[in-house]
Motif scaffolding. Structure first.
Motif, PDB file in Angstrom:
ATOM      1  N   PHE A  23      64.188  69.542  54.094  1.00  0.00           N
ATOM      2  CA  PHE A  23      63.492  68.623  54.984  1.00  0.00           C
ATOM      3  C   PHE A  23      63.538  69.085  56.434  1.00  0.00           C
ATOM      4  O   PHE A  23      62.570  68.892  57.179  1.00  0.00           O
ATOM      5  N   ARG A  35      60.121  69.945  58.381  1.00  0.00           N
ATOM      6  CA  ARG A  35      59.844  69.258  59.638  1.00  0.00           C
ATOM      7  C   ARG A  35      59.484  70.258  60.735  1.00  0.00           C
ATOM      8  O   ARG A  35      58.537  70.055  61.498  1.00  0.00           O
ATOM      9  N   LEU A  59      55.886  68.027  57.245  1.00  0.00           N
ATOM     10  CA  LEU A  59      56.124  66.588  57.144  1.00  0.00           C
ATOM     11  C   LEU A  59      55.142  65.798  58.003  1.00  0.00           C
ATOM     12  O   LEU A  59      54.686  64.716  57.616  1.00  0.00           O
ATOM     13  N   ILE A  75      68.365  63.595  52.783  1.00  0.00           N
ATOM     14  CA  ILE A  75      67.121  63.430  53.537  1.00  0.00           C
ATOM     15  C   ILE A  75      67.394  62.672  54.837  1.00  0.00           C
ATOM     16  O   ILE A  75      66.905  63.033  55.907  1.00  0.00           O
ATOM     17  N   THR A  83      66.616  56.595  54.701  1.00  0.00           N
ATOM     18  CA  THR A  83      65.540  57.570  54.528  1.00  0.00           C
ATOM     19  C   THR A  83      64.183  56.982  54.891  1.00  0.00           C
ATOM     20  O   THR A  83      63.403  57.555  55.651  1.00  0.00           O
ATOM     21  N   TRP A 131      59.512  62.285  61.211  1.00  0.00           N
ATOM     22  CA  TRP A 131      58.532  63.162  60.577  1.00  0.00           C
ATOM     23  C   TRP A 131      58.180  64.364  61.455  1.00  0.00           C
ATOM     24  O   TRP A 131      57.562  65.299  60.991  1.00  0.00           O
TER      25      TRP A 131
END
Length: 231
Positions: A61, A65, A70, A137, A224, A230
């Motif tokens: 993640f 990102r 994301l 996450i 999360t 994001w």
């Protein structure tokens, strides 16, 4: 399209994405089995399987990102819960395959008995992956960039596995470390898997561990969905 249908599509996409990435397949399947065989060959059949969902999803993640993936996903009509659900469900599928292969290899090569309680085994595997996957996450929001991800992850992951009884019994740990381990989910996942595979005590005997792991899974999912960054 319903959220459930979108989650299923995201799950299928994550499965294809995983198997098309040779390094991911190697580090999630081949490498753990190499360690399993080496450790079992040296120390006998008394070995433990370590789940790497927390580490893997945190790295993934943070990387996605930084690459802007994301942010592009957030710009689609897909609800966040469907995206996260598909990713975590894919991790659950990986864990089920891993545990199944480890149980079979342990029985065939090292004469380890079959699990005594399959229901407890499945429950703790699924809940454990959901807990560590969602926490991984959520933990990604505090990591500023991919270059620092290893330092952040290891600062949490390495102490946790040493105080939770992954490699040795926790009976000789100082009280302060025992208290920390009991408040965190990994020790309870280990206790649940030990009950399912070794003693066959059943869910009724490990209900405290079940409640703690389920509680951490709920906390991880909330963090999360509610606070994930994001971009």
């Amino acid at each position: 399209m319903s959220t459930a249908a979108l989650t299923w599509r995201q799950f299928r996409f994550e499965r294809r994405l995983f198997w098309r990435n040779p390094s991911a397949a190697f580090f999630n399947f081949t490498l753990p089995f190499l360690f399993l065989i080496m450790i079992a060959s040296v120390f006998g059949a008394n070995h433990k399987e370590l789940n790497i969902t927390f580490t893997a999803l945190t790295y993934t993640f943070v990387f996605n990102r930084e690459q802007g993936i994301l942010k592009r996903i957030r710009g689609t009509p897909m609800p966040p819960i469907a995206y996260f659900g598909g990713v975590i469900a894919s991790s659950v599928a990986n864990a089920i395959v891993q545990v199944t292969l480890i149980v079979v290899i342990g029985h065939v090569l090292y004469s380890v008995s079959w699990p005594h309680d399959y229901l407890e085994l499945v429950v703790f595997v699924v809940l454990g992956v959901v807990a560590f996957g969602s926490l991984g996450i959520a933990f990604a929001h505090v990591i500023p960039n991919f270059d620092s991800a290893a330092a952040y992850v290891n600062a949490v992951f390495l102490p946790l596995i040493f105080i939770s009884g992954v490699f040795y019994s926790t009976k000789s740990l100082p009280l302060v470390f025992k208290a920390i381990a009991v408040s965190l989910p990994l020790k309870h996942v280990i206790d649940g898997l030990h009950g399912a595979i070794v003693t066959g005590q059943g869910l009724g005997h490990n209900w405290t561990a079940l409640v703690v792991v389920a509680g951490w899974a709920a906390v991880g999912l909330f963090l999360t969905v509610r606070y994930f960054r994001w971009d």
